[in-house]
Motif scaffolding. Structure first.
Motif, PDB file in Angstrom:
ATOM      1  N   ASP A   4      -3.257  14.480  -6.609  1.00  0.00           N
ATOM      2  CA  ASP A   4      -2.216  13.529  -6.914  1.00  0.00           C
ATOM      3  C   ASP A   4      -2.550  12.379  -8.217  1.00  0.00           C
ATOM      4  O   ASP A   4      -3.144  11.375  -7.764  1.00  0.00           O
ATOM      5  CB  ASP A   4      -1.866  12.694  -5.642  1.00  0.00           C
ATOM      6  CG  ASP A   4      -0.784  11.844  -5.767  1.00  0.00           C
ATOM      7  OD1 ASP A   4      -0.235  11.785  -6.817  1.00  0.00           O
ATOM      8  OD2 ASP A   4      -0.307  11.240  -4.661  1.00  0.00           O
ATOM      9  N   PHE A   5      -2.190  12.871  -9.201  1.00  0.00           N
ATOM     10  CA  PHE A   5      -2.792  12.021 -10.509  1.00  0.00           C
ATOM     11  C   PHE A   5      -2.204  10.819 -10.383  1.00  0.00           C
ATOM     12  O   PHE A   5      -2.617   9.764 -10.848  1.00  0.00           O
ATOM     13  CB  PHE A   5      -2.256  12.905 -11.685  1.00  0.00           C
ATOM     14  CG  PHE A   5      -3.253  13.951 -11.876  1.00  0.00           C
ATOM     15  CD1 PHE A   5      -4.460  13.841 -12.488  1.00  0.00           C
ATOM     16  CD2 PHE A   5      -2.549  15.307 -12.024  1.00  0.00           C
ATOM     17  CE1 PHE A   5      -5.473  14.823 -12.579  1.00  0.00           C
ATOM     18  CE2 PHE A   5      -3.991  16.481 -12.012  1.00  0.00           C
ATOM     19  CZ  PHE A   5      -4.897  16.202 -12.507  1.00  0.00           C
ATOM     20  N   THR A   6      -0.824  10.428  -9.858  1.00  0.00           N
ATOM     21  CA  THR A   6       0.042   9.250 -10.005  1.00  0.00           C
ATOM     22  C   THR A   6      -1.115   8.349  -9.030  1.00  0.00           C
ATOM     23  O   THR A   6      -1.144   7.073  -9.582  1.00  0.00           O
ATOM     24  CB  THR A   6       1.443   9.493  -9.406  1.00  0.00           C
ATOM     25  OG1 THR A   6       1.938  10.190 -10.331  1.00  0.00           O
ATOM     26  CG2 THR A   6       2.025   8.051  -9.429  1.00  0.00           C
ATOM     27  N   THR A   7      -1.489   8.757  -7.867  1.00  0.00           N
ATOM     28  CA  THR A   7      -2.207   7.873  -6.969  1.00  0.00           C
ATOM     29  C   THR A   7      -3.259   7.628  -7.613  1.00  0.00           C
ATOM     30  O   THR A   7      -3.965   6.493  -7.345  1.00  0.00           O
ATOM     31  CB  THR A   7      -2.284   8.587  -5.663  1.00  0.00           C
ATOM     32  OG1 THR A   7      -0.956   8.693  -5.153  1.00  0.00           O
ATOM     33  CG2 THR A   7      -2.927   7.486  -4.533  1.00  0.00           C
ATOM     34  N   GLU A   8      -4.045   8.771  -8.124  1.00  0.00           N
ATOM     35  CA  GLU A   8      -5.733   8.445  -8.579  1.00  0.00           C
ATOM     36  C   GLU A   8      -5.461   7.461  -9.681  1.00  0.00           C
ATOM     37  O   GLU A   8      -6.405   6.506  -9.948  1.00  0.00           O
ATOM     38  CB  GLU A   8      -5.970   9.728  -8.919  1.00  0.00           C
ATOM     39  CG  GLU A   8      -6.382  10.719  -7.744  1.00  0.00           C
ATOM     40  CD  GLU A   8      -7.430  10.227  -6.884  1.00  0.00           C
ATOM     41  OE1 GLU A   8      -8.528   9.756  -7.234  1.00  0.00           O
ATOM     42  OE2 GLU A   8      -7.008   9.710  -5.714  1.00  0.00           O
ATOM     43  N   ILE A   9      -4.556   7.647 -10.732  1.00  0.00           N
ATOM     44  CA  ILE A   9      -4.494   6.829 -12.081  1.00  0.00           C
ATOM     45  C   ILE A   9      -4.344   5.429 -11.535  1.00  0.00           C
ATOM     46  O   ILE A   9      -4.731   4.443 -11.960  1.00  0.00           O
ATOM     47  CB  ILE A   9      -3.480   7.241 -12.874  1.00  0.00           C
ATOM     48  CG1 ILE A   9      -4.031   8.558 -13.631  1.00  0.00           C
ATOM     49  CG2 ILE A   9      -3.012   6.333 -14.062  1.00  0.00           C
ATOM     50  CD1 ILE A   9      -3.004   9.316 -14.399  1.00  0.00           C
ATOM     51  N   ALA A  10      -3.382   4.970 -10.635  1.00  0.00           N
ATOM     52  CA  ALA A  10      -3.123   3.709 -10.053  1.00  0.00           C
ATOM     53  C   ALA A  10      -4.395   3.151  -9.431  1.00  0.00           C
ATOM     54  O   ALA A  10      -4.607   1.945  -9.594  1.00  0.00           O
ATOM     55  CB  ALA A  10      -2.000   3.972  -9.053  1.00  0.00           C
ATOM     56  N   ARG A  11      -5.260   4.030  -8.687  1.00  0.00           N
ATOM     57  CA  ARG A  11      -6.441   3.623  -8.239  1.00  0.00           C
ATOM     58  C   ARG A  11      -7.436   3.002  -9.282  1.00  0.00           C
ATOM     59  O   ARG A  11      -8.181   2.232  -9.128  1.00  0.00           O
ATOM     60  CB  ARG A  11      -6.997   4.821  -7.246  1.00  0.00           C
ATOM     61  CG  ARG A  11      -8.297   4.308  -6.641  1.00  0.00           C
ATOM     62  CD  ARG A  11      -9.062   5.218  -5.626  1.00  0.00           C
ATOM     63  NE  ARG A  11      -9.129   6.568  -6.351  1.00  0.00           N
ATOM     64  CZ  ARG A  11     -10.100   6.746  -7.167  1.00  0.00           C
ATOM     65  NH1 ARG A  11     -11.215   5.681  -7.087  1.00  0.00           N
ATOM     66  NH2 ARG A  11     -10.536   7.985  -7.601  1.00  0.00           N
ATOM     67  N   LEU A  12      -7.616   4.046 -10.551  1.00  0.00           N
ATOM     68  CA  LEU A  12      -8.301   3.569 -11.254  1.00  0.00           C
ATOM     69  C   LEU A  12      -7.925   2.333 -12.198  1.00  0.00           C
ATOM     70  O   LEU A  12      -8.735   1.654 -12.472  1.00  0.00           O
ATOM     71  CB  LEU A  12      -8.189   4.674 -12.233  1.00  0.00           C
ATOM     72  CG  LEU A  12      -8.910   6.291 -11.994  1.00  0.00           C
ATOM     73  CD1 LEU A  12      -8.779   7.038 -13.243  1.00  0.00           C
ATOM     74  CD2 LEU A  12     -10.463   6.152 -11.633  1.00  0.00           C
ATOM     75  N   ARG A  13      -6.678   2.057 -12.339  1.00  0.00           N
ATOM     76  CA  ARG A  13      -6.152   0.947 -13.161  1.00  0.00           C
ATOM     77  C   ARG A  13      -6.331  -0.404 -11.973  1.00  0.00           C
ATOM     78  O   ARG A  13      -6.739  -1.294 -12.443  1.00  0.00           O
ATOM     79  CB  ARG A  13      -4.865   1.069 -13.298  1.00  0.00           C
ATOM     80  CG  ARG A  13      -4.286   2.181 -14.534  1.00  0.00           C
ATOM     81  CD  ARG A  13      -3.128   1.723 -15.068  1.00  0.00           C
ATOM     82  NE  ARG A  13      -2.797   2.730 -16.126  1.00  0.00           N
ATOM     83  CZ  ARG A  13      -3.453   2.684 -17.221  1.00  0.00           C
ATOM     84  NH1 ARG A  13      -4.288   1.564 -17.749  1.00  0.00           N
ATOM     85  NH2 ARG A  13      -2.959   3.574 -18.241  1.00  0.00           N
ATOM     86  N   SER A  14      -6.467  -0.232 -11.046  1.00  0.00           N
ATOM     87  CA  SER A  14      -6.662  -1.316  -9.928  1.00  0.00           C
ATOM     88  C   SER A  14      -8.104  -1.543  -9.970  1.00  0.00           C
ATOM     89  O   SER A  14      -8.405  -2.729  -9.890  1.00  0.00           O
ATOM     90  CB  SER A  14      -6.184  -0.891  -8.468  1.00  0.00           C
ATOM     91  OG  SER A  14      -6.515  -1.911  -7.619  1.00  0.00           O
TER      92      SER A  14
END
Length: 375
Positions: A4-14
């Motif tokens: 789930d790239f959307t969730t993973e990228i949001a986690r990285l940005r956080s």
């Protein structure tokens, strides 16, 4: 399961946002601009010590800003790659998704390392480290274990491209070392390696026991920040006893025909520092004074910390007698007794693969300090 790239990228940005909140890159850039102005002064190198300190600080700050900004750029590039893979008719969509998954893992690992670095905010954390390993209980096995630990830290530094300078080595008669001191030059070397301070334990079938019995041996690790000119730790000559002698190699083998080695005893505290790895007595004396000042600085910090604990009503030591166990028999495991982090490949650990132990130790120390403050 598809990522789930959307969730993973949001986690990285956080995670990156949390790092930025601590490092404050905008403030660092302002400091960098000021240092660059000072560095442009044509008279800067009239004072070489000041010039070197200024340029080193400039380099360290720039590296911190670059590390944070590069993470943001890599996340942006990852999103771009995924957008290209999602375009209708993309010929290499499968390959691009596979590349994105690999890059996601690499960014995640890099951010975790960077996040740990942000926890190194102590007064001396960014300094170079002076690390000493001493054999403890266990006879020849302890001396051999001390040498294994010395190699472990040397290999860790080499893996990361950090310079290692051997300051002093006292060899044991049969095998291994009684003690050794090295200087590791790297940004945040002290803050990173300071979690290694304490007593290490080795359990194995002794290679020095002709009956093949299991042996438990111990070694102590000391880590102190390298003194700098601005620290102003005064050491009067009247407080020093200075002896000179000939340096020697393993088993007492002579490696020098002149009295170039130096032993300095600080009379008020009883601290003893020996240096024999430089070629001249003058160089060994200067190196010994510098390490003595570093140990006095660390002693001062420990006394201040102990006083604060006493005032707070907490007299318990923050480090146990055994902070890590290396078990080679009857099973293979290295386990940190503070963090519970463990590894099943002792050979890799002794070859310098200790980053996971360092990261876990830094996080554990930060959590412990926060709990103390809350109490």
């Amino acid at each position: 399961m598809a990522t789930d790239f959307t969730t993973e990228i949001a986690r990285l940005r956080s995670t990156l946002a949390n790092i930025e909140a601590v490092t404050r890159p905008d403030e660092l850039k302002a400091d960098i601009a000021d240092l660059q102005t000072q560095a442009a002064d044509p008279n800067l190198w009239d004072d070489p010590d000041h010039a070197q300190a200024l340029t080193q600080k400039l380099s360290h700050l720039q590296a911190r800003v670059d590390a944070v900004e590069s993470m943001g750029n890599r996340i942006d590039d990852l999103e771009t790659l995924l957008e290209l893979a999602g375009e209708e008719g993309a010929e290499d969509a499968t390959e691009m998704v596979a590349e994105a998954e690999m890059e996601l893992g690499e960014i995640d690992a890099a951010l975790q390392t960077l996040e740990v670095r942000t926890l190194l905010s102590g007064e001396y954390d960014e300094r170079n480290a002076v690390l000493t390993v001493r054999a403890g209980a266990g006879g020849v096995d302890a001396a051999d274990f001390a040498e294994m630990l010395l190699r472990m830290y040397t290999r860790w530094a080499e893996r990361h491209g950090h310079a290692v300078k051997h300051l002093n080595t006292s060899y044991a008669e049969e095998a291994g070392i009684k003690s050794a001191t090295i200087e590791i030059t790297a940004p945040y070397a002290f803050g990173t390696l300071s979690v290694e301070a304490g007593t290490h334990r080795l359990v194995r079938i002794s290679p020095f026991d002709n009956q093949g019995r299991r042996q438990t041996s111990f070694a102590a690790v000391e880590v102190i920040p390298l003194i700098e000119q601005t620290d102003h730790i005064d050491v009067p000559e009247s407080d020093l006893k200075i002896d000179v002698f000939r340096s020697s190699g393993p088993g007492g083998q002579s490696v020098n025909t002149t009295d170039s080695a130096v032993r300095i005893t600080h009379l008020p505290t009883g601290i003893v520092v020996s240096m024999q790895n430089e070629k001249s007595q003058i160089q060994n004396r200067a190196a010994a004074i510098r390490v003595l000042q570093s140990r006095l600085l660390q002693r001062q910090r420990d006394e201040e910390a102990a006083k604060k604990k006493q005032l707070a009503g907490d007299v318990k030591a923050s480090w146990g007698d055994q902070m890590r166990s290396y078990v080679l028999h009857p099973y293979q495991m290295v386990k940190d007794l503070r963090t519970s982090h463990e590894a099943g490949n002792p050979d890799a650990v002794f070859d310098g693969d200790i980053d996971a132990f360092l990261d876990a130790g830094i996080r554990w120390r930060t959590n412990s300090q926060q709990r103390d403050e809350d109490d």
